[in-house]
Design a protein around this motif. Structure first.
Motif, PDB file in Angstrom:
ATOM      1  N   SER A 130       7.031  -6.121   1.561  1.00 28.57           N
ATOM      2  CA  SER A 130       6.904  -4.730   1.988  1.00 28.57           C
ATOM      3  C   SER A 130       7.069  -3.858   0.758  1.00 28.57           C
ATOM      4  CB  SER A 130       7.984  -4.376   3.010  1.00 28.57           C
ATOM      5  OG  SER A 130       7.784  -5.088   4.199  1.00 28.57           O
ATOM      6  N   VAL A 131       6.263  -2.811   0.684  1.00 27.90           N
ATOM      7  CA  VAL A 131       6.297  -1.899  -0.460  1.00 27.90           C
ATOM      8  C   VAL A 131       6.334  -0.461   0.032  1.00 27.90           C
ATOM      9  CG1 VAL A 131       5.104  -3.476  -2.041  1.00 27.90           C
ATOM     10  CG2 VAL A 131       3.780  -1.893  -0.657  1.00 27.90           C
ATOM     11  N   SER A 132       6.704   0.429  -0.868  1.00 26.41           N
ATOM     12  CA  SER A 132       6.731   1.854  -0.576  1.00 26.41           C
ATOM     13  C   SER A 132       5.792   2.554  -1.556  1.00 26.41           C
ATOM     14  CB  SER A 132       8.161   2.369  -0.755  1.00 26.41           C
ATOM     15  OG  SER A 132       8.202   3.762  -0.584  1.00 26.41           O
ATOM     16  N   VAL A 133       5.045   3.540  -1.062  1.00 25.58           N
ATOM     17  CA  VAL A 133       4.136   4.321  -1.903  1.00 25.58           C
ATOM     18  C   VAL A 133       4.981   5.326  -2.692  1.00 25.58           C
ATOM     19  CG1 VAL A 133       2.166   5.896  -1.886  1.00 25.58           C
ATOM     20  CG2 VAL A 133       2.277   4.034  -0.227  1.00 25.58           C
ATOM     21  N   ILE A 134       4.794   5.409  -4.030  1.00 22.84           N
ATOM     22  CA  ILE A 134       5.641   6.275  -4.854  1.00 22.84           C
ATOM     23  C   ILE A 134       5.029   7.638  -5.153  1.00 22.84           C
ATOM     24  CG2 ILE A 134       6.868   4.336  -5.890  1.00 22.84           C
ATOM     25  CD1 ILE A 134       5.166   4.781  -8.440  1.00 22.84           C
ATOM     26  N   LYS A 173      -6.644  -0.686   7.346  1.00 19.45           N
ATOM     27  CA  LYS A 173      -6.475  -1.616   6.226  1.00 19.45           C
ATOM     28  C   LYS A 173      -7.111  -0.997   4.989  1.00 19.45           C
ATOM     29  CE  LYS A 173      -6.976  -6.462   5.068  1.00 19.45           C
ATOM     30  NZ  LYS A 173      -7.434  -7.758   5.546  1.00 19.45           N
ATOM     31  N   ILE A 174      -6.306  -0.832   3.926  1.00 22.37           N
ATOM     32  CA  ILE A 174      -6.790  -0.220   2.696  1.00 22.37           C
ATOM     33  C   ILE A 174      -6.353  -1.048   1.491  1.00 22.37           C
ATOM     34  CG2 ILE A 174      -6.825   2.125   3.652  1.00 22.37           C
ATOM     35  CD1 ILE A 174      -4.217   2.680   2.115  1.00 22.37           C
ATOM     36  N   VAL A 175      -6.993  -0.782   0.360  1.00 25.88           N
ATOM     37  CA  VAL A 175      -6.622  -1.388  -0.912  1.00 25.88           C
ATOM     38  C   VAL A 175      -5.843  -0.351  -1.701  1.00 25.88           C
ATOM     39  CG1 VAL A 175      -7.493  -2.360  -3.072  1.00 25.88           C
ATOM     40  CG2 VAL A 175      -8.627  -2.910  -0.918  1.00 25.88           C
ATOM     41  N   LEU A 176      -4.701  -0.760  -2.232  1.00 32.94           N
ATOM     42  CA  LEU A 176      -3.849   0.130  -3.010  1.00 32.94           C
ATOM     43  C   LEU A 176      -3.630  -0.436  -4.401  1.00 32.94           C
ATOM     44  CD1 LEU A 176      -1.200   0.618  -0.215  1.00 32.94           C
ATOM     45  CD2 LEU A 176      -2.616   2.448  -1.139  1.00 32.94           C
ATOM     46  N   LEU A 177      -3.547   0.448  -5.385  1.00 31.90           N
ATOM     47  CA  LEU A 177      -3.219   0.012  -6.736  1.00 31.90           C
ATOM     48  C   LEU A 177      -1.721  -0.246  -6.809  1.00 31.90           C
ATOM     49  CD1 LEU A 177      -5.376   2.443  -8.903  1.00 31.90           C
ATOM     50  CD2 LEU A 177      -5.825   0.057  -8.356  1.00 31.90           C
ATOM     51  N   SER A 178      -1.356  -1.395  -7.340  1.00 29.92           N
ATOM     52  CA  SER A 178       0.059  -1.789  -7.370  1.00 29.92           C
ATOM     53  C   SER A 178       0.906  -0.875  -8.251  1.00 29.92           C
ATOM     54  CB  SER A 178       0.190  -3.246  -7.826  1.00 29.92           C
ATOM     55  OG  SER A 178      -0.347  -3.407  -9.120  1.00 29.92           O
ATOM     56  N   CYS A 179       0.293  -0.142  -9.183  1.00 34.03           N
ATOM     57  CA  CYS A 179       1.056   0.753 -10.056  1.00 34.03           C
ATOM     58  C   CYS A 179       1.596   1.969  -9.296  1.00 34.03           C
ATOM     59  CB  CYS A 179       0.223   1.189 -11.259  1.00 34.03           C
ATOM     60  SG  CYS A 179      -1.248   2.144 -10.830  1.00 34.03           S
ATOM     61  N   TYR A 180       1.167   2.189  -8.055  1.00 33.45           N
ATOM     62  CA  TYR A 180       1.668   3.292  -7.235  1.00 33.45           C
ATOM     63  C   TYR A 180       2.579   2.795  -6.120  1.00 33.45           C
ATOM     64  CZ  TYR A 180      -2.021   5.871  -9.580  1.00 33.45           C
ATOM     65  OH  TYR A 180      -2.819   6.442 -10.532  1.00 33.45           O
ATOM     66  N   LEU A 181       3.105   1.583  -6.272  1.00 37.39           N
ATOM     67  CA  LEU A 181       3.920   0.979  -5.232  1.00 37.39           C
ATOM     68  C   LEU A 181       5.252   0.517  -5.794  1.00 37.39           C
ATOM     69  CD1 LEU A 181       1.143  -1.278  -3.694  1.00 37.39           C
ATOM     70  CD2 LEU A 181       1.853   0.978  -2.908  1.00 37.39           C
ATOM     71  N   LYS A 182       6.251   0.452  -4.932  1.00 35.76           N
ATOM     72  CA  LYS A 182       7.571  -0.052  -5.282  1.00 35.76           C
ATOM     73  C   LYS A 182       7.967  -1.066  -4.226  1.00 35.76           C
ATOM     74  CE  LYS A 182      11.175   2.410  -4.402  1.00 35.76           C
ATOM     75  NZ  LYS A 182      12.224   3.426  -4.357  1.00 35.76           N
ATOM     76  N   LYS A 183       8.384  -2.252  -4.659  1.00 38.57           N
ATOM     77  CA  LYS A 183       8.805  -3.299  -3.722  1.00 38.57           C
ATOM     78  C   LYS A 183      10.097  -2.879  -3.026  1.00 38.57           C
ATOM     79  CE  LYS A 183       9.799  -8.224  -3.395  1.00 38.57           C
ATOM     80  NZ  LYS A 183       9.801  -9.504  -4.122  1.00 38.57           N
ATOM     81  N   LEU A 184      10.162  -3.115  -1.719  1.00 40.39           N
ATOM     82  CA  LEU A 184      11.376  -2.798  -0.946  1.00 40.39           C
ATOM     83  C   LEU A 184      12.296  -3.995  -0.868  1.00 40.39           C
ATOM     84  CD1 LEU A 184       9.801  -0.717   1.936  1.00 40.39           C
ATOM     85  CD2 LEU A 184      10.995   0.113  -0.079  1.00 40.39           C
TER      86      LEU A 184
END
Length: 184
Positions: A130-134, A173-184
């Motif tokens: 699970s990740v959070s959008v930053i 369902k979308i594709v997100l760049l991992s550089c804008y995410l933070k692991k929870l």
């Protein structure tokens, strides 16, 4: 005749990728049983770049425009792998491979050392995390914005791209760049 002599005859004593006649040798296309059908005759410049993905000279690989039409499956497998590394989707879309040959080509890609997918903090992400959008992200084509702090559960990694993940936001369902995410 031995394998190298057979490959010399088949290739006309030229690199089967770039047609160079300098420093030619046999390359077994992994996974391989060592047969002529799973080997190519290749120059040292091509071989060095095929074997070491950190030594890519994109200008050298313009030759793939021609070698992609080879009738030899081992050549087509190497062409597929190099076009994938170069992220040349246009030529990949033109390259036709039978299902078993494409599976062989992709097997070699998955065997290469792939970079792990990392979040904005450098933490390695895995499928199911699970990740959070930053930061607020406009989702093109979906007509909404993924707001900062939005939680995306049960993510999926995008095969062949360590900078992207797939997940559901607002039921889409979308594709997100991992550089804008933070692991929870």
């Amino acid at each position: 005749m031995g394998l190298e002599q057979d490959l010399q005859v088949r290739s006309g004593n030229r690199c089967e990728l770039c047609t160079s006649t300098d420093s030619l040798s046999v390359l077994e296309v992994s996974p391989s049983d060592g047969s002529i059908d799973q080997s190519i005759y290749i120059c040292s410049a091509c071989k060095e770049q095929v074997e070491d993905k950190d030594k890519m000279d994109e200008n050298h690989w313009h030759c793939l425009n021609e070698s992609m039409w080879s009738e030899e499956n081992a050549v087509k497998v190497v062409v597929y792998r190099m076009l994938s590394r170069l992220k040349n989707q246009e030529l990949l879309d033109m390259l036709y491979l039978e299902d078993d040959i494409k599976a062989w080509a992709e097997m070699g890609l998955s065997a290469e050392n792939k970079e792990p997918t990392r979040d904005a903090n450098g933490t390695i992400l895995q499928a199911g995390d699970s990740v959070s959008v930053i930061k607020d992200l406009v989702v093109k084509g979906a007509g909404f914005t993924a707001k900062q702090g939005t939680t995306v559960k049960n993510i999926h990694l995008v095969l062949g791209n360590c900078e992207q993940i797939e997940g559901r936001v607002n039921g889409t369902k979308i594709v997100l760049l991992s550089c804008y995410l933070k692991k929870l």
